[in-house]
Design a protein around this motif. Structure first.
Motif, PDB file in Angstrom:
ATOM      1  N   GLY A 345      38.936  32.473  21.778  1.00 55.29           N
ATOM      2  CA  GLY A 345      37.879  32.292  22.773  1.00 55.29           C
ATOM      3  C   GLY A 345      36.548  31.921  22.143  1.00 55.29           C
ATOM      4  N   PRO A 346      35.655  31.294  22.918  1.00 56.47           N
ATOM      5  CA  PRO A 346      34.367  30.819  22.396  1.00 56.47           C
ATOM      6  C   PRO A 346      33.445  31.930  21.924  1.00 56.47           C
ATOM      7  N   ALA A 349      34.605  33.021  18.574  1.00 59.13           N
ATOM      8  CA  ALA A 349      34.341  31.964  17.597  1.00 59.13           C
ATOM      9  C   ALA A 349      32.882  31.989  17.154  1.00 59.13           C
ATOM     10  N   LEU A 350      31.963  32.198  18.096  1.00 56.91           N
ATOM     11  CA  LEU A 350      30.542  32.267  17.766  1.00 56.91           C
ATOM     12  C   LEU A 350      30.248  33.484  16.895  1.00 56.91           C
TER      13      LEU A 350
END
Length: 387
Positions: A345-346, A349-350
């Motif tokens: 998921g984003p 990832a961040l």
């Protein structure tokens, strides 16, 4: 906090048998052994979930030992996957989460590594970030498969600090002949000076009941080293000390622990704490009394240990990861190490990218700080001598 259940009670008997079998192979390091994992879990497994997956197919047999650790990110929780063996870390997610090396990695045939890891990752629910560290250069095919999208989750391979090692082929004399004349003169001078000072050396492969005494002597030196003064000693954490006492006893039962000391009037000035397996001597930690820095006891002791290893027919002296100056002084080659990083998921990832950026800065600053602190006693000693 209560201790977790013994690792053996959490795994199927056939999994434990496979672990023992695969870790007995010459290609497996001493850190991948069952004894190491069982000791680590006993001291650091609390609050973690263990998933150990084995696979046997046409590519061979492999075992993937993983743990899921919950971390706090503000009011939220994030689950991080690592190979079993990560050193203790704060349970709040930060750059420190990935600040320690793992003492384990995938065991078995290279061709079976990818399916073993894929199966383990699919078996663990709800994880957000996975960091598979200490993958050797021989696992290049495994890494390429993941980067090309043939793993169940997208992964990015990164080359990390290499392991520095000394090839012990040939003889000690031939090894020294290949060094510079200045280096040979320095080692000879140090040896003569230590003899004049009445310094001797001892090497011990302790029985289990002797391991605690040997480790205590090593930690006495560590407490008087520049690392203790700088607050960078590995053994400052009581959990780490307890783990190493447990591990030293377990490995001593198999003749796999070695302690070397420089002694003056029976008191240790320097130590090396190492493990032994299948022709390889693994230097885990070393140190010297900062009051005797003028005698270069760390360099002198390493020369004695290496000469002993050559004479006993060892094939390799592994100084583990990191490019500390004392390792570069002796290393004959570097062995690359890789890491596979994944996120779901984003948001994860961040978070991963942010932690990696901070970790990169911390690594560079820490390396510079260690180098500076290691040199300060020498500069102070020279200034005092000139005064």
């Amino acid at each position: 906090m209560s201790a977790p259940p013994e690792l053996e009670t959490l795994l199927a008997p056939e999994t434990v048998q496979a672990w023992r079998r695969l870790s007995a192979a010459p290609s497996a390091s001493v850190f991948q052994g069952w004894e190491t994992a069982a000791c680590w879990w006993r001291h650091f497994g609390q609050g973690r979930a263990a998933v150990v997956h084995t696979i046997a197919d046409e590519g061979g047999e492999a075992l993937c030992p993983m743990v899921a650790t919950p971390y706090a990110v503000g009011p939220a929780r994030v689950s991080v996957l690592e190979f079993m063996g990560a050193a203790p870390a704060e349970r709040r997610f930060s750059a420190r989460t990935f600040g320690h090396s793992d003492i384990n990695r995938v065991l078995g045939a290279d061709a079976a590594l990818s399916p073993a890891c894929a199966a383990a990752l699919q078996e663990i629910p709800g994880w957000h970030i996975a960091r598979l560290r200490n993958l050797p250069g021989t696992a290049a095919g495994f890494l390429r498969a993941w980067e090309r999208g043939r793993g169940p989750f997208p992964g990015r391979a990164v080359q990390r600090e290499a392991t520095l090692a000394v090839s012990l082929e040939g003889t000690w004399g031939a090894f020294m002949d290949a060094r510079t004349s200045g280096f040979r003169k320095r080692i000879g001078y140090l040896d003569r000076r230590l003899r004049r000072e009445g310094v001797t050396w001892s090497l011990e492969v302790p029985a289990p009941e002797q391991a605690a005494g040997c480790l205590a002597r090593a930690l006495e030196v560590e407490a008087r080293s520049w690392k203790a003064g700088a607050g960078t000693s590995l053994y400052a954490d009581p959990r780490v000390r307890a783990f190493h006492l447990d591990l030293a006893r377990a490995l001593a039962a198999r003749g796999r622990v070695l302690f070397a000391f420089l002694l003056r009037d029976g008191e240790p000035l320097a130590y090396e704490y190492s493990y032994v397996k299948d022709g390889t001597l693994y230097q885990y930690s070393c140190g010297f009394d900062a009051a005797y820095e003028r005698l270069s006891p760390g360099v002198a002791l390493k020369a004695r240990v290496l000469e002993w290893a050559f004479e006993r027919g060892f094939e390799r002296y592994d100084m583990l990861r990191g490019r500390e100056p004392y390792k570069l002084l002796w290393a004959t080659h570097a062995e690359p190490q890789f890491e596979l990083a994944m996120s779901r998921g984003p948001a994860a990832a961040l978070l991963l990218r942010s932690a990696e950026a901070v970790q990169s800065v911390r690594t560079r600053v820490g390396r510079g700080r260690r180098t500076l602190l290691a040199r300060l006693p020498a500069r102070r000693g020279r200034a005092e001598a000139a005064a």
